[in-house]
Scaffold this active site. Structure first.
Site, short mmCIF file in Angstrom:
data_model
loop_
_atom_site.label_atom_id
_atom_site.label_comp_id
_atom_site.label_asym_id
_atom_site.label_seq_id
_atom_site.Cartn_x
_atom_site.Cartn_y
_atom_site.Cartn_z
N ILE A 230 53.45 37.08 -36.97
CA ILE A 230 51.96 37.56 -37.39
C ILE A 230 51.54 36.48 -36.29
CG2 ILE A 230 52.74 37.00 -39.87
CD1 ILE A 230 52.81 35.18 -39.86
N GLY A 231 51.80 36.07 -35.23
CA GLY A 231 50.29 36.03 -34.40
C GLY A 231 51.15 34.60 -32.70
N GLU A 232 50.26 34.39 -32.57
CA GLU A 232 50.93 33.91 -31.23
C GLU A 232 49.92 32.84 -31.09
OE1 GLU A 232 53.12 32.79 -28.08
OE2 GLU A 232 53.59 35.11 -29.24
N GLY A 233 49.96 31.23 -31.21
CA GLY A 233 49.80 31.07 -30.48
C GLY A 233 49.59 30.13 -28.90
N GLY A 234 48.50 29.15 -28.65
CA GLY A 234 48.58 28.86 -27.04
C GLY A 234 50.20 27.84 -26.79
N PRO B 270 54.42 31.34 -30.58
CA PRO B 270 54.40 32.97 -31.65
C PRO B 270 54.64 32.30 -33.33
CG PRO B 270 56.55 33.63 -30.73
CD PRO B 270 55.93 32.14 -30.33
N LYS C 177 56.19 28.02 -36.88
CA LYS C 177 55.22 28.21 -35.79
C LYS C 177 56.65 27.73 -34.14
CE LYS C 177 51.74 25.82 -34.46
NZ LYS C 177 50.78 25.30 -33.97
N ASP D 16 39.76 20.95 -31.77
CA ASP D 16 40.19 22.64 -31.20
C ASP D 16 39.87 23.23 -32.64
OD1 ASP D 16 40.91 24.66 -29.97
OD2 ASP D 16 42.79 24.94 -30.55
#
Length: 435
Positions: A208-212, A215, A230, A328
């Protein structure tokens, strides 16, 4: 009274009408209303099971607390986090045979933390008969050290049969314990096997997403709880540092506008963080993601999102026991629940703000385009850096434009430059026509 591994405290001795009663422990109850035209003696507020009604754990269901209108229980001084709440019911006043007592019907609503969890609840129907126990379980978040359970007469059912004045909610017992399936904020621990089962072995379809640092996957636990996982890279020292920092920071925080961390998994080469699942993903996707994922946000909703982020930051900077600078704040790190309430996420770069120091001198970390100038240029960090970042996010929310677009150089768009240019042009127009 002990029942299995649970000890119950008797509250029926103090069951009096329209009375707030504080128990010997950190519990209190409040019974509201009087039975009108009551044929029964005053002890109607406590009903005793007759000897003919036998069931498993019968001692627990020998008596029940009864109320004409509402019955509220309060648990005070509880540690913030998630709890498993069990409400124990058995219809011990009416019968399901062919006697006059079988004509009775009891219907009421149940609220937990002011949320309606049972509507038009009928104990006998739910349990499959009178004198049969039924337990309703709920996972409840305690955020202000108080749990509230309220049973409220729905205005339906019996008012004169089999006795005049017989109506209102009835409950046998309540048990509360920290949720041991990993949903207790402070003690959550998951196995890799649980996480793989929940995410179907990190199926790309659940991404559902990709962080720094890796995934994020949607998952469903065995008990039906929906989670977000995460997955951090174990090869990255920065990822390791973020993992430890995230657990240390967010496990000490509880606020409606901060994402909840349910627990973690450290197994093999896997570093996993488990969060509550937010149905509408990130604010960044809602505003300027792929067209099929963008949301049509009206002005009241945009205002609500801005205020929610501000409240979350106010908690971090001023209201929590630990004063924290997030470092951030950006649209990608603001998540939206099903009602489009915002929750600040990703505390991997957060820093403690020591009140005795005017600022923190630290290595620069964060996202360019959202960093305050004094921090980006000199590493001079205060909570004002978060306020600056919030200002950029607020501009994005109002304009619907991304702060920085990474297109061809000649097409590059910088939101702050656009705002400055627009403000300057507006000032010139006002000056020109004003004179």
């Amino acid at each position: 009274m002990a029942n299995g591994n649970t000890t119950f405290e008797d509250d029926t001795a103090d069951a009096r009408p329209s009375k707030f009663v504080l128990s010997r422990s950190n519990w209190a109850s409040n019974t509201t209303g009087h039975f009108l035209d009551d044929d029964c003696p005053s002890e109607t507020y406590v009903w005793t099971n007759s000897s003919r009604l036998l069931m498993n754990d019968s001692k627990l269901y020998m008596q029940a607390h009864l109320s004409p209108i509402s019955l509220t229980y309060y648990g005070f001084c509880m540690g913030n986090g998630n709890y498993s709440v069990n409400l124990h019911f058995a219809e011990i006043m009416f019968s399901d045979d062919k006697t006059y007592n079988s004509f009775g019907r009891r219907i009421f609503d149940v609220y937990v933390q002011e949320k309606l969890v049972l509507k038009d609840f009928n104990i006998e129907d739910e349990a499959g008969g009178a004198a049969k126990a039924i337990i309703k379980n709920f996972t409840v978040a305690v955020t202000n050290n108080t749990l509230e359970i309220r049973l409220f007469w729905a205005g339906k059912g019996t008012v004169g049969i089999p006795f005049r004045g017989v109506y209102g909610p009835l409950i046998s017992a309540i048990s509360v314990s920290p949720n041991l399936k990993g949903l207790d904020l402070h003690t959550g621990s998951f196995t890799l096997r649980q996480i793989k089962a929940a995410t179907n072995s990190f199926d790309p379809a659940n991404k559902i997403g990709e962080g720094g640092f890796g995934p994020v996957y949607k998952g469903i636990l065995a008990d039906g709880s929906v989670i977000a996982v995460k997955q951090l890279s174990s090869e990255s020292k920065q990822g390791n540092r973020e993992f430890v920092n995230e657990i240390g920071m967010i496990s000490a925080l509880q606020h409606p506008h901060l994402v909840k961390l349910y627990g973690c998994c450290i197994e093999g080469n896997q570093l996993l963080l488990v969060y509550e699942y937010l149905e509408n993903n990130s604010l960044a996707r809602a505003l300027f993601g792929p067209e099929e994922h963008q949301l049509n946000l009206d002005w009241p909703t945009r205002h609500k999102i801005c205020v929610g982020i501000a409240r979350g930051l106010a908690y971090l900077h001023e209201e929590s026991r630990l004063k924290i600078v997030h470092r951030d704040i950006k649209a990608k790190n603001v998540l939206l629940d099903k009602d489009l309430n915002p929750k600040i996420s990703d505390f991997g770069l957060a820093k403690l703000d020591e009140e005795d120091n005017t600022h923190i001198s630290t290595r620069i970390a964060g996202t360019f385009g959202y960093m305050a100038p004094e921090y980006a240029m000199r590493g001079y960090l205060t909570n004002k850096a978060d306020v600056y970042s919030f200002g950029i996010v607020a501009l994005e929310i109002v304009s619907g434009r991304n702060n920085t677009s990474y297109r061809q150089k000649e097409d590059a768009f910088y939101l702050l430059d656009w705002v400055i240019y627009f403000s300057f042009s507006l000032a010139l127009l006002v000056f020109h026509y004003g004179t």
